[in-house]
Write a protein that holds these residues in place. Structure first.
Motif, PDB file in Angstrom:
ATOM      1  N   CYS A 210     -63.050  -0.071   7.098  1.00 48.71           N
ATOM      2  CA  CYS A 210     -63.264   0.959   7.786  1.00 48.71           C
ATOM      3  C   CYS A 210     -64.738   1.264   8.362  1.00 48.71           C
ATOM      4  CB  CYS A 210     -62.918   2.270   6.815  1.00 48.71           C
ATOM      5  SG  CYS A 210     -61.445   2.292   6.136  1.00 48.71           S
TER       6      CYS A 210
ATOM      7  N   TRP B  13     -58.499  -4.850   5.208  1.00 47.70           N
ATOM      8  CA  TRP B  13     -59.124  -4.008   6.343  1.00 47.70           C
ATOM      9  C   TRP B  13     -60.580  -3.223   6.055  1.00 47.70           C
ATOM     10  CZ3 TRP B  13     -54.234  -1.201   7.936  1.00 47.70           C
ATOM     11  CH2 TRP B  13     -53.146  -2.119   8.450  1.00 47.70           C
TER      12      TRP B  13
ATOM     13  N   ILE C  87     -60.688   0.031  10.946  1.00 38.82           N
ATOM     14  CA  ILE C  87     -59.946   1.279  11.271  1.00 38.82           C
ATOM     15  C   ILE C  87     -61.139   2.191  11.765  1.00 38.82           C
ATOM     16  CG2 ILE C  87     -58.579   3.119  10.304  1.00 38.82           C
ATOM     17  CD1 ILE C  87     -57.230   0.216  10.080  1.00 38.82           C
ATOM     18  N   THR C  88     -60.989   2.635  12.705  1.00 39.60           N
ATOM     19  CA  THR C  88     -61.937   3.901  13.552  1.00 39.60           C
ATOM     20  C   THR C  88     -61.891   5.152  12.737  1.00 39.60           C
ATOM     21  OG1 THR C  88     -60.497   4.688  14.975  1.00 39.60           O
ATOM     22  CG2 THR C  88     -61.696   2.587  15.769  1.00 39.60           C
TER      23      THR C  88
ATOM     24  N   SER D  82     -57.641   1.656  15.659  1.00 36.55           N
ATOM     25  CA  SER D  82     -58.147   0.370  14.916  1.00 36.55           C
ATOM     26  C   SER D  82     -58.131  -0.791  16.001  1.00 36.55           C
ATOM     27  CB  SER D  82     -57.215  -0.389  13.906  1.00 36.55           C
ATOM     28  OG  SER D  82     -55.923  -0.768  14.283  1.00 36.55           O
TER      29      SER D  82
ATOM     30  N   ARG E 255     -59.371  -6.320  10.745  1.00 35.61           N
ATOM     31  CA  ARG E 255     -59.014  -5.149  11.230  1.00 35.61           C
ATOM     32  C   ARG E 255     -59.809  -4.291  10.893  1.00 35.61           C
ATOM     33  NH1 ARG E 255     -55.850  -3.644  15.026  1.00 35.61           N
ATOM     34  NH2 ARG E 255     -54.578  -5.369  14.785  1.00 35.61           N
TER      35      ARG E 255
END
Length: 85
Positions: free
Chosen positions: A31, A29, A58-59, A49, A56
């Motif tokens: 960021c 993942w 992630i916010t 996310s 993926r």
């Protein structure tokens, strides 16, 4: 003064969350940038996310939540450890 303190706390939570996500997901993942707008452009409003190009993402809100939960768990474990000693 309150704004500066809030900014520092948010950056600590976001930074901690970013490190935890990268370590726990083993780099699968990613960021988004702390001051980036990628989540606003590609994700739903308020999303933690989203998936972009099969990966993926992630916010910043998701990173802050992970960091906050980490510190809550850390304090809880420290309190339980001290009370048992």
């Amino acid at each position: 003064m309150d704004f500066v303190a809030q900014l520092i706390f948010e950056l600590v939570f976001i930074g901690t969350g970013k490190v935890l996500i990268m370590v726990l997901s083993l780099g699968q993942w990613r960021c988004e940038s702390i001051f980036g707008k990628e989540g606003q452009i590609h994700g739903a409003a308020g999303a933690l996310s989203f998936v972009r190009d099969g990966q993926r993402v992630i916010t910043t809100t998701g990173m802050m939540m992970v960091g906050f939960l980490f510190y809550i768990a850390l304090v809880t474990l420290l309190v339980l450890g001290v009370s048992r000693a």
